[in-house]
Every structure is written in structure tokens, then in C-alpha cells.
Design an enzyme around this catalytic site. Structure first.
Site, short mmCIF file in Angstrom:
data_model
loop_
_atom_site.label_atom_id
_atom_site.label_comp_id
_atom_site.label_asym_id
_atom_site.label_seq_id
_atom_site.Cartn_x
_atom_site.Cartn_y
_atom_site.Cartn_z
N GLU A 197 3.50 -26.32 0.88
CA GLU A 197 4.28 -26.80 2.02
C GLU A 197 4.66 -28.21 1.78
O GLU A 197 3.61 -28.79 1.78
CB GLU A 197 4.96 -26.25 3.43
N GLU A 225 -1.86 -22.26 8.23
CA GLU A 225 -2.09 -23.38 9.16
C GLU A 225 -2.79 -23.51 10.29
O GLU A 225 -2.21 -22.50 11.44
CB GLU A 225 -0.76 -23.99 9.63
#
Length: 705
Positions: free
Chosen positions: A437, A318
Site C-alpha cells: 500500500e 498490518e
């Protein structure tokens, strides 16, 4: 996952048995039509096979005139099914299978070869196809046999049993270097060891136990073929300029990696919370961040350069950057990704061809982020790369805010739109995608009730289907909310069953998994809608007893109606709560569980308290809270998230069924003005109750409206 999300949700929540068989079909035939091959040869191999599934690789060599557009057809002799394909579009009708070219491999010159592969399912036998046709012309001859599995294809591990030994079959051979699409496909499905090696400051700091090889063995036994190890390094290295990684920490990481590889899992490691701890200052400290980034990845890559190619590196979790526009963030992400690829390749060994996984900014699936990542891939010209994004669904549904209580068209459109963008922007260009994810942000065993179970099951079913049909590999984010790592059992077996089924097939669902029957009033018929998802409804069961069509229920189209007589029997003594459970069964997939619940409208009482401690006495009487609205006298939204009257479940309010209260959180009152606020509580039975509170400074009083 970033710390911001971690704080928000509090810990968000061989590979294959068998040996390699090279199966060749050599043939020479007469040309038929301009697009027909005068001769062709098909090499069909099964490099991986396990109970219930297998991976196949197909090489098609054109021995005749050049072909522009191809169609390879065959028949599975043992009823096998294709579940996921790459480098071709595969369709089936029963045992008849057709693979057609995709945009980038339509042309096959004379003596040229095109390759594609697929994952499939099987039972009983996995006999290789006896023949193939290319554009309608037979490739004569017959492939040899497929190796027999060393494990019975009909046996499945007990979902709660603790494995006691390593896999009995030898590890599988990963796809050859230079075929990232096949590697990513072989990683499906994947699982995250979340909130563990990424926890701060150490492995058990966020509530999970120390990782064991037994845990990894259990994950593999449950059908997972890859594991992502999120790792935070910033608390485990020395100062500049060397940033030497602590030897004990590096050895612990290597131990877990080696355990996972020994269990025949693909493994993906990364820099995780480093993304917000220091890497986010890259735009204003380019030299400092780059030096640290280089030092860490050089040490990590050097440590693992001799490891199996089933170990995969992901550059950064991220990526995010302080005080930048998204466009500037795209540039920073592209620069760091390129540096990552360069320095890993420079460490030599297996790292020269190891699969490297590159994220978008924020691992976002937005079109502009995907376009930026695709442009970065074009500049790198590296044949062993994959892309990654994260997916937590439509945000109002993912956290239960703004009335997002159901898997509705908003959730569906967000899911399909995201997965279509991944397919069209990346997969169609030959860039495989790992959804590194995925889950819902607020599905968490420590905060029950935020996401209604049946609505969550529909989400799981849809993610599995839409990912599978778009050739996307998914890695479930599990911070402990799915698998109880101490007991090695699933916290909700039905949730795991739906996950597992979605890897290979569809399951039927319903508009609800709850049928509410009045506690004392007359019982009437209750209807719900069946979501068949292309399947056939087979009937209703209570345990091992089949209910009687026409007497216990009727079906008209997709409307299932339970009769008053059946409901009267199922509700028994009509005690509050779930009195019985039935299930709708379909032609395949997981049955849909339906709870029959007895309830009456909840009753609330007057209360007083403060902004730091206020609870509304509530007799739930068998019902359950779905959401809460808060408005001022003029009808405008009250409290936080003032763009919607519907507040965030658990963040702003929380039911306590044991204590018989609904708690209004200090976070709610932090943004409530003095005066009167009307609360409307929505329950899953459909009941709505109005309650009024009055704030005067820190004092709160309330009473039913």
C-alpha cells in the site's frame, strides 16, 4: 490498512501481450585475461511483451575458466530502455547497456549459469540484441528475433473509455516457480481494490460499488499489472472450532479473483482487518488465534490450490498485537508468518511453489522491523517468498499537520531512507519487496485541499523514481479517491498521468504550481524554481501556443521568471481565482501545470458560536488556505497535538469556500482551555491573517486581531 487509520482518514485513500521467444547465442572464444571467459553462451528471452513495454530474461553460461565478477554488455538495436532490473545492476548510456553482478551472484564456475532479468520500454520495434560481451569478450553468434506484438505499440487506451471486451492477446506466462524476484518485478505496477472486500460488514458498506469485471478490465487497460484484494474474513465465517467460511462469500471472492486473472492481472489476497478484529490477541490467546488462523488459511489455500501461480497469498495485513512491546510483536509476526507458510505449502497443488508474501510488524519500513523480518526469512529456507511493507510518507505531510504543507527535504529524506532500507536489507539479499500500500493518508476527493495538488504530484513522481531504481514493486492504495469506479475514469487525470509516467521515466516539476497575481495592484514579475530531475527544459505553452522566451519568460539556471507583460495577458480580466493555466514542458515525462491566479488578501469577520458549532466568516478572494496555527497568550501551542502550533487540516479546522467560512471543529475545542487563543491562517499566496478567539465554557467569540 488498519481500522485505526480507516477511521482517521475515512476510507483511505497478458498481464502482457506477446508470445515467448527463446533467443540463444552460442559461442566459443579465446580467453583474454584472468577474469575473461574463454567461452560463453547467452540465452535472451522475451517472455512478455505489451504496447510500450516488455520483460526480458537473460541466462549467461560460462564455458571457460571460473569468473569472479562479471559484466555483460550489449546494444539495443531499436532504442529500447531498461526500466527495472533484478539479480543484476543495469546501467545504460544511450542504446549501450551493461549488466554487472550483484553481491550474491558474482562467481560463475565453468559451465555454470547466472540469470538476471529486467523490464524495458520500447516503441516502433523490439528487436533483440545482436550480440553480447562477457567481461569484454564477445559471445559470438546472434539471437533470433523477438515475436511481433499483436497490438500496435504506439496505441494506448483512452483513459476514460470503458472497455467492452477482454484482452485480445493471450495471457502471459508467469515467471517460473523459484524466482520470486522475477514474479514480484512482473507485478509492477499494482493497484489496491481498497475498502471493498475488506469493508465491514460487506462489500459496499464503505461507499464503493459492487466490483465488476469491467472495472478490473479497465484497471488492466490503464497499465496496471497486478491487483491486491484486501479481504476481511471475520464477518463471513462460522464459530469455532471449524470457522467455516460462508460459501457465498468465498464464491464471491473466487469470482473476483478469477475475473482479475482472466484480465491477465497478478492477484494478491490476504487476511485484512482480521489483524485488529481478533488476530491482535495472539499473545494472550495463542491457541485460539492460531486455530482460527489455521482454519481460515487452510480453507482459502485449499480453495485456490489449483489456481494460476499469478495468484499470490499475503499472510496478514498490518499485523499488530495488543499489550506487547515491538520486540514481542516481531516475534509474534514471525511465528504467524512461519505458520502461514507451513500450512499453505501443506495444501499441495500450486501452493507448493506459490509466491507467499510476508509482512513486517505493522508493515513498517523501520530498520529494526526489516531486520526482524529478514531473520524470519533465513529461518524458513523457502525459495518462493517475498516481503511487504506499506508506505504513506512523512506523517506531517501525509495528513497536513505541524506545518507539513510541502514536499520538502523531510518528506524526501523519509522516502529515500525507507526505500534504501528496503533495498539494502531485503532486495540485496535476494528477498523481493512489494510495497503493498502507498499513497498519502489525506489525499481524498471527499476532503479537498488537505494536500496541495502540486506538492502531491511531486511526491508521486519521487515515489515512482525511487522505487523503480531500487527494484521495489508498488501497489497504489485506492479506496475510491483515485479511480471513480462507477464511471471508470480517473478523478484527476493529471494525477494518473504522473503516476503512469513515473513507472518508466522521470518528470520535471516546479517549486510551485501556483502563481498569484494581485487583483488590483501593479503586476510584477514572478519566479519559481524548476526541478529538472535530470531532464532538459523545453519551454512554456498555453494550450497549443508556445510562449516566447525572452518576452514572456526568462530562464536563468533553474529559475523560471514570468514577465509582467505575460502575466498581465494571462490574468485577463483579473477575476478572483484561476484565470489561465500554462505548462512547462521537459525533454520527457509529464508537463508541469502552472495556474495563474488573481487574488487579494482574504478578509475575516467577527463571529460567535459554541464549541460544537463555530465558523469564522471568510472572504477568500481567490486565495486558498494552507494551514492554521493556534497559540495561547504565552506562545505555547493551543488545542490538540500540543507539541506543535500547526493544527491538522480538516481534523481540527476546515475551509468552506462555498459558504465563505473557516470551520473550527469540535475536536479542536475539545482540547482548548478557557481564555484567548490566537489563530494565524496561512494562505497559499503567502498571505498570513491573525484572528483571536475567546473561550468561556462552551461559548466562543472571535474577531480579527
Amino acid at each position: 490498512m488498519s481500522l485505526q487509520n480507516t477511521r482517521r482518514t475515512r476510507l483511505r485513500l497478458g498481464m502482457l501481450a506477446g508470445s515467448v521467444a527463446a533467443l540463444l547465442v552460442a559461442s566459443m572464444t579465446v580467453a583474454v585475461g584472468a577474469q575473461a571467459a574463454a567461452g560463453c553462451r547467452v540465452a535472451y528471452t522475451v517472455p512478455s511483451q505489451w504496447p510500450g513495454g516488455f520483460t526480458a530474461a537473460v541466462d549467461v553460461t560460462n564455458l571457460g575458466d571460473p569468473v569472479d565478477g562479471w559484466r555483460l554488455a550489449w546494444t539495443f538495436p531499436s532504442g529500447q530502455r531498461v526500466t527495472q532490473a533484478w539479480n543484476a545492476t543495469v546501467t545504460s548510456s544511450g542504446s549501450q547497456v551493461t549488466a554487472t553482478n550483484v553481491s550474491y551472484n558474482a562467481a560463475i564456475g565453468t559451465n555454470a549459469t547466472v540469470s538476471f532479468g529486467f523490464n524495458g520500454s520500447w516503441s516502433g520495434a523490439n528487436t533483440a540484441p545482436a550480440g553480447f560481451t562477457l567481461n569484454g569478450v564477445a559471445c559470438t553468434g546472434g539471437p533470433g528475433g523477438t515475436p511481433s506484438p499483436t497490438t500496435s505499440p504506439t496505441s494506448t487506451p483512452s483513459p476514460t473509455a470503458t472497455p467492452t471486451s477482454s484482452p485480445s492477446t493471450p495471457p502471459t506466462t508467469p515467471p517460473p516457480a523459484g524466482n520470486p524476484t522475477a514474479t514480484v518485478a512482473a507485478m509492477q505496477p499494482g493497484w489496491n481494490l481498497g475498502n471493498t472486500l475488506d469493508a465491514i460488514p460487506d462489500e459496499t458498506a464503505w461507499g464503493n460499488p459492487l466490483t465488476t469485471q469491467a472495472l478490473l478490465r479497465h484497471v488492466r487497460s490503464q497499465g496496471y499489472r497486478s491487483i491486491r484484494l484486501p479481504i476481511t474474513w471475520s464477518n463471513h465465517h462460522g464459530p469455532a472450532p471449524d470457522y467455516t467460511i460462508d460459501a457465498a462469500w468465498l464464491n464471491r471472492v473466487r469470482q473476483i479473483v478469477d475475473w482479475a486473472l482472466a484480465e491477465d492481472l497478478y492477484v494478491m489476497i490476504n487476511l485484512h482487518h482480521d489483524s485488529w478484529q481478533w488476530l491482535n490477541t495472539y499473545p494472550t490467546d495463542r491457541a485460539g488465534v492460531t486455530n482460527r488462523y489455521r482454519a481460515l488459511w487452510t480453507q482459502i489455500a485449499t480453495t485456490f490450490r489449483g489456481h494460476s501461480p499469478k495468484l499470490v497469498f499475503e499472510s496478514i495485513n498490518e499485523p499488530q498485537f495488543a499489550d506487547t512491546t515491538d520486540e514481542q510483536g516481531d516475534t509474534a509476526t514471525r511465528e504467524l508468518n512461519a505458520e502461514f507458510v507451513r500450512l499453505v505449502r501443506a495444501t499441495g497443488g500450486s501452493n507448493t511453489t506459490r509466491l507467499l508474501v510476508l509482512p513486517t510488524l505493522h508493515t513498517s519500513g523501520e530498520q529494526v522491523r526489516l531486520d526482524a523480518l529478514a531473520a524470519g526469512f533465513e529461518q524458513l529456507h523457502d525459495p518462493n517468498l517475498a516481503a511487504t511493507v506499506h508506505f504513506y510518507g512523512w506523517w506531517p505531510f501525509s495528513v497536513n499537520i505541524a506545518g507539513g504543507t510541502r514536499y520538502d527535504t523531510n518528506v524526501e529524506q523519509d522516502l529515500v531512507g525507507t526505500f534504501d532500507r528496503l533495498r539494502d536489507t531485503l532486495v540485496a539479499r535476494g528477498i523481493p519487496v512489494v510495497i503493498g500500500e502507498w499513497a498519502l493518508l489525506s489525499w481524498d476527493h471527499t476532503r479537498p485541499g488537505i494536500i496541495e495538488r502540486g506538492e502531491f504530484l511531486k511526491f508521486l513522481e519521487a515515489v515512482g523514481y525511487h522505487a523503480r531504481t531500487r527494484n521495489l514493486t508498488t501497489m497504489l492504495w485506492d479506496a475510491g479517491q483515485f479511480l471513480n469506479r462507477t464511471e471508470l475514469r480517473w478523478r484527476d487525470q493529471g494525477v494518473y498521468d504522473m503516476l503512469k509516467a513515473s513507472w518508466t521515466t522521470r518528470s520535471g516539476t516546479g517549486s510551485t504550481d501556483q502563481v498569484y497575481v494581485p487583483r488590483t495592484a501593479t503586476i510584477t514579475a514572478k519566479a519559481l524554481t524548476l526541478n529538472l530531475n535530470g531532464l532538459t527544459f523545453r519551454g512554456l505553452w498555453q494550450g497549443g501556443t508556445q510562449l516566447t522566451s525572452g518576452t514572456d519568460y526568462t530562464v536563468a539556471g533553474t529559475t523560471l521568471t514570468l514577465t509582467p507583460a505575460a502575466l498581465t495577458r494571462l490574468v485577463g480580466n483579473r477575476a478572483y481565482g484561476v484565470n489561465s493555466t500554462i505548462e512547462a514542458r521537459f525533454s520527457q515525462g509529464v508537463p508541469w501545470r502552472i495556474d495563474v491566479i488573481s487574488s487579494e488578501p482574504p478578509i475575516q469577520s467577527a463571529a460567535s458560536g459554541t464549541t460544537s458549532s463555530f465558523a469564522i466568516p471568510t472572504q477568500f478572494r481567490g486565495d486558498q488556505l494552507a494551514t492554521m496555527e493556534a497559540t495561547y497568550a504565552d506562545g505555547s501551542p493551543a488545542g490538540p497535538a500540543n507539541w506543535t502550533p500547526y493544527k491538522e487540516f480538516w481534523g481540527h479546522f476546515q475551509p468552506d469556500y462555498t459558504a465563505g467560512t473557516v470551520i473550527l471543529k469540535p475536536e479542536f475545542f475539545a482540547e482548548v482551555k478557557d481564555g484567548t487563543v490566537t489563530l494565524t491562517f496561512h494562505f497559499w499566496s503567502g498571505t498570513k491573517i491573525t484572528y483571536r478567539i475567546t473561550r468561556a465554557g462552551t461559548s466562543i467569540t472571535g474577531a480579527p486581531a
